[in-house]
Write a protein that holds these residues in place. Structure first.
Motif, PDB file in Angstrom:
ATOM      1  N   GLN A  11       0.840  -1.201   0.000  1.00  0.00           N
ATOM      2  CA  GLN A  11       0.000   0.000   0.000  1.00  0.00           C
ATOM      3  C   GLN A  11       0.870   1.244   0.000  1.00  0.00           C
ATOM      4  O   GLN A  11       1.573   1.514   0.960  1.00  0.00           O
ATOM      5  CB  GLN A  11      -0.887   0.019   1.244  1.00  0.00           C
ATOM      6  CG  GLN A  11      -1.716   1.274   1.411  1.00  0.00           C
ATOM      7  CD  GLN A  11      -2.955   1.278   0.546  1.00  0.00           C
ATOM      8  OE1 GLN A  11      -3.679   0.305   0.512  1.00  0.00           O
ATOM      9  NE2 GLN A  11      -3.203   2.374  -0.137  1.00  0.00           N
ATOM     10  N   PRO A  12       0.825   2.033  -1.082  1.00  0.00           N
ATOM     11  CA  PRO A  12       1.506   3.324  -1.047  1.00  0.00           C
ATOM     12  C   PRO A  12       0.720   4.309  -0.187  1.00  0.00           C
ATOM     13  O   PRO A  12      -0.508   4.307  -0.197  1.00  0.00           O
ATOM     14  CB  PRO A  12       1.542   3.769  -2.507  1.00  0.00           C
ATOM     15  CG  PRO A  12       0.638   2.860  -3.254  1.00  0.00           C
ATOM     16  CD  PRO A  12       0.258   1.725  -2.371  1.00  0.00           C
ATOM     17  N   ASP A  15      -1.717   6.935  -2.128  1.00  0.00           N
ATOM     18  CA  ASP A  15      -2.465   6.309  -3.219  1.00  0.00           C
ATOM     19  C   ASP A  15      -3.801   7.020  -3.404  1.00  0.00           C
ATOM     20  O   ASP A  15      -4.686   6.931  -2.553  1.00  0.00           O
ATOM     21  CB  ASP A  15      -2.691   4.837  -2.912  1.00  0.00           C
ATOM     22  CG  ASP A  15      -3.166   4.048  -4.111  1.00  0.00           C
ATOM     23  OD1 ASP A  15      -3.845   4.630  -4.980  1.00  0.00           O
ATOM     24  OD2 ASP A  15      -2.849   2.853  -4.193  1.00  0.00           O
ATOM     25  N   ASN A  17      -5.853   6.350  -5.837  1.00  0.00           N
ATOM     26  CA  ASN A  17      -6.795   5.438  -6.494  1.00  0.00           C
ATOM     27  C   ASN A  17      -7.434   4.452  -5.528  1.00  0.00           C
ATOM     28  O   ASN A  17      -8.600   4.095  -5.697  1.00  0.00           O
ATOM     29  CB  ASN A  17      -6.089   4.643  -7.590  1.00  0.00           C
ATOM     30  CG  ASN A  17      -5.648   5.492  -8.747  1.00  0.00           C
ATOM     31  OD1 ASN A  17      -5.578   6.714  -8.652  1.00  0.00           O
ATOM     32  ND2 ASN A  17      -5.337   4.862  -9.852  1.00  0.00           N
ATOM     33  N   HIS A  47       0.214   6.022  -6.062  1.00  0.00           N
ATOM     34  CA  HIS A  47      -0.271   4.829  -6.756  1.00  0.00           C
ATOM     35  C   HIS A  47       0.669   4.526  -7.922  1.00  0.00           C
ATOM     36  O   HIS A  47       1.114   5.425  -8.610  1.00  0.00           O
ATOM     37  CB  HIS A  47      -1.698   5.079  -7.272  1.00  0.00           C
ATOM     38  CG  HIS A  47      -2.317   3.882  -7.898  1.00  0.00           C
ATOM     39  ND1 HIS A  47      -2.947   2.914  -7.152  1.00  0.00           N
ATOM     40  CD2 HIS A  47      -2.398   3.485  -9.195  1.00  0.00           C
ATOM     41  CE1 HIS A  47      -3.400   1.980  -7.966  1.00  0.00           C
ATOM     42  NE2 HIS A  47      -3.073   2.295  -9.203  1.00  0.00           N
TER      43      HIS A  47
END
Length: 75
Positions: A11-12, A15, A17, A47
């Motif tokens: 998981q960034p 993110d 998105n 993301h």
């Protein structure tokens, strides 16, 4: 009970998105079904950060390779 495969979630932190709450929903659902899941967070990464070379991308590749070594057996 289902025999679920192990899952690695990357998981960034930035993110736009996939909201972190959505990721946590997936993690909790997998755990509720007694599936093994690893969650790795990369703060300040957008993301699709893996598409451009960076220190974070290199660390992510190490995480993926380590997960694969531990959970994928070649028959």
């Amino acid at each position: 009970a289902l025999n679920l495969p192990p899952v690695l979630v990357v998981q960034p932190g930035e993110d736009s998105n996939v909201p972190i709450e959505m990721t946590f929903d997936v993690v909790r659902a997998w755990q509720a079904r007694r599936g093994y899941i690893e969650y790795v967070h990369f703060p300040d990464q957008p993301h699709a950060f893996a598409y451009r070379g960076s220190e974070a991308t290199s660390r992510m590749l190490v995480v993926i390779a380590d997960f694969a070594r531990r959970h994928i057996s070649i028959v």
